[in-house]
Design a protein around this motif. Structure first.
Motif, PDB file in Angstrom:
ATOM      1  N   CYS A  58       0.876  -1.163   0.000  1.00 19.51           N
ATOM      2  CA  CYS A  58       0.000   0.000   0.000  1.00 19.51           C
ATOM      3  C   CYS A  58       0.916   1.217   0.000  1.00 19.51           C
ATOM      4  N   MET A  59       0.418   2.317  -0.502  1.00 18.52           N
ATOM      5  CA  MET A  59       1.163   3.565  -0.484  1.00 18.52           C
ATOM      6  C   MET A  59       0.319   4.628   0.191  1.00 18.52           C
ATOM      7  N   GLY A  63      -5.270   0.241  -7.777  1.00 22.86           N
ATOM      8  CA  GLY A  63      -5.836   1.215  -8.699  1.00 22.86           C
ATOM      9  C   GLY A  63      -5.665   2.622  -8.179  1.00 22.86           C
ATOM     10  N   ASN A  64      -6.679   3.396  -8.298  1.00 25.14           N
ATOM     11  CA  ASN A  64      -6.647   4.755  -7.792  1.00 25.14           C
ATOM     12  C   ASN A  64      -7.793   5.020  -6.830  1.00 25.14           C
ATOM     13  N   ILE A  81      -5.547  11.315  -3.587  1.00 25.75           N
ATOM     14  CA  ILE A  81      -4.354  10.497  -3.759  1.00 25.75           C
ATOM     15  C   ILE A  81      -4.473   9.709  -5.057  1.00 25.75           C
ATOM     16  N   SER A  82      -3.360   9.568  -5.753  1.00 23.28           N
ATOM     17  CA  SER A  82      -3.351   8.787  -6.984  1.00 23.28           C
ATOM     18  C   SER A  82      -1.950   8.249  -7.215  1.00 23.28           C
ATOM     19  N   THR A 137       5.268   6.452  -9.248  1.00 26.93           N
ATOM     20  CA  THR A 137       5.105   7.722  -8.552  1.00 26.93           C
ATOM     21  C   THR A 137       3.732   7.812  -7.908  1.00 26.93           C
ATOM     22  N   LEU A 138       3.744   8.283  -6.688  1.00 27.39           N
ATOM     23  CA  LEU A 138       2.522   8.517  -5.913  1.00 27.39           C
ATOM     24  C   LEU A 138       2.310  10.025  -5.835  1.00 27.39           C
ATOM     25  N   TYR A 139       1.056  10.441  -5.898  1.00 25.14           N
ATOM     26  CA  TYR A 139       0.742  11.867  -5.861  1.00 25.14           C
ATOM     27  C   TYR A 139      -0.260  12.153  -4.743  1.00 25.14           C
TER      28      TYR A 139
END
Length: 125
Positions: A33-34, A54-55, A69-70, A77-79
């Protein structure tokens, strides 16, 4: 070994927006998980948002409707898109990775074992 590096922090006025990025390496999407966490001076680190597939993200109540979050798996890359920022959002923001399944649907810091060095977000009134 999972390595995480955040970027995109800065200073903004209340009502403004920022997008944080987290470049990740050494991890496999299917195992982790992020998430994003933050820590204000004198306060405990708290979960902001996380994602495990997914997102579809899950959020702390304090940021629901304002933060998104995406992730871009192709870029590892996590945003975190932060809109309608408030002074109380001021904190050091950390990217984190946790091993499934403990981290799924969790925003507990204890369920995330890998951390970036953080990026500062300051929101002025």
């Amino acid at each position: 070994q999972v390595q995480l590096v955040e970027s995109g922090g800065g200073s903004v006025q209340a009502g403004g927006s920022l997008r944080l990025s987290c470049a990740a390496s050494g991890y496999t999407d299917s195992r982790y998980c992020m998430g994003w966490f933050r820590q204000a001076p004198g306060k405990e680190r708290e979960g902001v948002a996380a994602i495990y597939t997914g997102n579809t993200g899950y959020y702390a109540d304090s940021v629901k409707g304002r933060f998104t979050i995406s992730q871009d798996n192709a870029k590892n890359t996590l945003y975190l898109q932060m809109n309608s920022l408030k002074p109380e959002d001021t904190a050091m923001y950390y990217c984190a990775a946790g091993v499934r399944p403990l981290c799924i649907w969790s925003l507990r810091t204890s369920n995330f074992g890998y951390w970036g060095p953080g990026t500062q977000v300051t929101v002025s009134s």
